[in-house]
Design an enzyme around this catalytic site. Structure first.
Site, PDB file in Angstrom:
ATOM      1  N   LEU A 243       0.829  -1.206   0.000  1.00 46.89           N
ATOM      2  CA  LEU A 243       0.000   0.000   0.000  1.00 46.89           C
ATOM      3  C   LEU A 243       0.862   1.254   0.000  1.00 46.89           C
ATOM      4  CD1 LEU A 243      -2.888  -0.896   2.494  1.00 46.89           C
ATOM      5  CD2 LEU A 243      -2.859  -1.108   0.028  1.00 46.89           C
ATOM      6  N   ASP A 340     -18.196  24.346  -9.342  1.00 42.69           N
ATOM      7  CA  ASP A 340     -18.921  25.560  -8.993  1.00 42.69           C
ATOM      8  C   ASP A 340     -18.703  26.639 -10.073  1.00 42.69           C
ATOM      9  OD1 ASP A 340     -20.151  27.675  -7.709  1.00 42.69           O
ATOM     10  OD2 ASP A 340     -18.526  27.978  -6.272  1.00 42.69           O
ATOM     11  N   LEU A 342     -18.026  26.297 -13.132  1.00 47.23           N
ATOM     12  CA  LEU A 342     -18.704  25.947 -14.394  1.00 47.23           C
ATOM     13  C   LEU A 342     -20.228  26.082 -14.316  1.00 47.23           C
ATOM     14  CD1 LEU A 342     -15.851  24.878 -15.166  1.00 47.23           C
ATOM     15  CD2 LEU A 342     -16.993  22.983 -16.293  1.00 47.23           C
ATOM     16  N   GLU A 367      -7.420   2.962  -0.334  1.00 47.04           N
ATOM     17  CA  GLU A 367      -6.002   3.013   0.084  1.00 47.04           C
ATOM     18  C   GLU A 367      -5.857   3.690   1.443  1.00 47.04           C
ATOM     19  OE1 GLU A 367      -3.384   1.751  -1.307  1.00 47.04           O
ATOM     20  OE2 GLU A 367      -3.818   1.451  -3.428  1.00 47.04           O
TER      21      GLU A 367
END
Ligand code: TGC
Ligand code: FAD
Length: 389
Positions: A243, A340, A342, A367
């Site tokens: 990980l 926001d 757009l 993850e």
């Protein structure tokens, strides 16, 4: 090939020629081969599977290794590749993370030479698909509580249990499955395609990471030969070490999604007029754009410093957690601000922003969730474990 267009603190100067070349190769692949697939595949909820061997041929999965056909690129070069893939879609980066940082990494780190020869060439080339099955229905943030068991029976292990939210499990040829053995120790077991007693089903109805195939799977007296156990895995540290590689890749990858959101919002704000002037000329819109530049720049510097420390052999897991935590949050906030800016146009997939926004909700969670990384860093700086239990 141009450099990344958002490079406010001249990061380009800090990269080697080899790192720039790796990034540009990934960007070219995205522009010329992947980008046209993204919106249709996202709408259809499927992955463009012909790209899996193509990404293998381009060396995208674990290029920091020095064997198995890889030449040992830096961790920074790997991060830049993840950045370019995630600039297109988190699902593309995710495929590379699961195949490389998780599956290939697990077999490379903990497998015998015979296991390397058997599984790694097909995974590296992308001709065989891998998966990494750690999470269970009842154990996400606390994988140490896993209930899947691998019981020794002569020359075989018998697996019983289930896993959930596993990328590519239903199509994977090589499944690295984490299970507790007879001594209660976590081990890695490779379950090959068509192993008797294995069953998987894809999760339907996802609004996030729609391009990725994500599966539940069950092991019912699933019998695998003893030589399919990764011999040096004993304890949770083994999957957690994989990980670490994937989280560092994510810390870089999400910068790509954030830059794409910023660039989309900037272009839109310059073109879109309200009250007879471009909305980019309003102070409140500029504040959002400046916030994005500020946070992306900080994230770039954090990611670069992290991978430089990894290259010197000196990054501890908590430092990787801090970068994953900050950068996934940063990218999600950039996507929200870009959406926001757009306005209504921001809710359709004519623009990439809403797709990134939905994808990044997953990246914030998988993850290790944002809050789990808070607790990992909290434990490191205080010496006190706040996980409970
Ligand atoms: P804890 O006692 O902290 O650790 C157990 C053992 O592991 C060692 N360790 C690590 N080793 C290497 N790298 C790391 N990052 C490590 N973190 C811990 C540790 O030293 C210890 O070793 P030893 O020898 O003493 O046994 O274990 P814990 O049970 O208290 O759990 C701690 C916690 C919460 C940090 C951990 O379990 C955790 O990280 N939880 C989050 C789970 C998670 O991230 N799951 C991800 C599943 S895979 C996935 O999401 C793929 S998404 C696809 C994509 O990437 O695109
Ligand atoms: P939970 O652990 O149930 O957490 C729910 C909430 O509780 C979160 O807000 C969390 O932060 C909080 N919480 C939990 N414990 C604590 C605590 N001690 N203190 C404070 N808050 C806490 N896994 C794999 O193994 N392989 C894969 O390939 C894979 N791919 C994935 C792909 C997708 C699209 C998704 C969504 C997930 C994937 N995962 C995979 C699983 C992922 O790693 C888990 O979803 C993640 O670790 C969180 O687990 P959970 O969803 O069970 O949430």
């Amino acid at each position: 090939m141009t450099t990344t267009s958002l490079d406010y603190y001249a990061m380009e100067e800090l990269l080697t020629e080899e790192e720039r070349a790796a990034r540009d190769r990934a960007r070219q692949f995205v522009q010329e081969e992947a980008m046209r697939e993204i919106v249709p595949c996202h709408r259809a909820g499927k992955f463009p599977e012909h790209l899996i061997p193509r990404m293998g041929a381009l060396g995208f999965y674990a290029p920091y290794l020095k064997e198995h056909g890889y030449t040992g690129l830096s961790h920074t070069a790997y991060g830049l590749i993840m950045q370019e893939l995630e600039r297109a879609d988190s699902g593309l980066r995710s495929l590379a993370s699961v195949q490389g940082a998780l599956t290939i990494q697990a077999i490379h780190s903990f497998g015998s030479p015979e296991q390397h020869a058997r599984w790694l060439p097909g995974l590296v080339s992308g001709e065989r698909v891998g998966c990494f099955a750690l999470t269970e229905h009842g154990h996400g943030s606390d994988p140490g509580g896993m209930e899947t068991r691998a019981t020794r029976d002569g020359d075989y292990y018998i697996l019983n249990g289930s896993k959930c939210w596993i990328g590519n499990a239903s199509i994977a040829d090589v499944k690295v499955v984490w299970a507790k053995d007879d001594d209660g120790r976590v081990g890695g077991f490779v379950v090959e395609k068509d192993a008797p007693g294995f069953r998987a089903q894809d999760i339907e109805g996802k609004f996030s990471l729609r391009m990725s195939r994500t599966s539940e799977c069950w092991f019912e007296n699933c019998r695998i030969p003893v030589e399919n156990r990764l011999p040096t895995t004993s304890g949770l540290a083994a999957p957690l070490s994989c990980l670490s590689h994937a989280r560092a890749g994510i810390a870089w990858g999400v910068i790509g999604a954030a830059i794409d959101c910023y660039e989309t919002a900037l272009a839109y704000a310059k073109a879109r007029k309200q009250f007879d002037r471009p909305i980019a000329g309003f102070q409140l819109v500029q504040e959002k754009l400046v916030w994005m530049v500020q946070e992306i720049t900080k994230a770039q510097l954090l990611a670069l410093r992290l991978t430089r420390m990894m290259e010197a052999g000196g990054a501890i897991p908590a430092q990787i957690s801090l970068a994953k935590r900050n950068n996934a949050w940063m990218a999600l906030e950039c996507a929200r601000k870009a959406r926001d800016i757009l306005g209504a146009a921001g809710i359709t997939d004519r623009y990439s922003v809403i797709r990134h926004l939905m994808n990044l909700e997953t990246v914030y969670t998988y993850e290790g969730t944002h809050d789990i990384h808070t607790l990992i860093v909290g434990r490191d700086i205080t010496g006190l474990d706040a996980f409970g239990g």
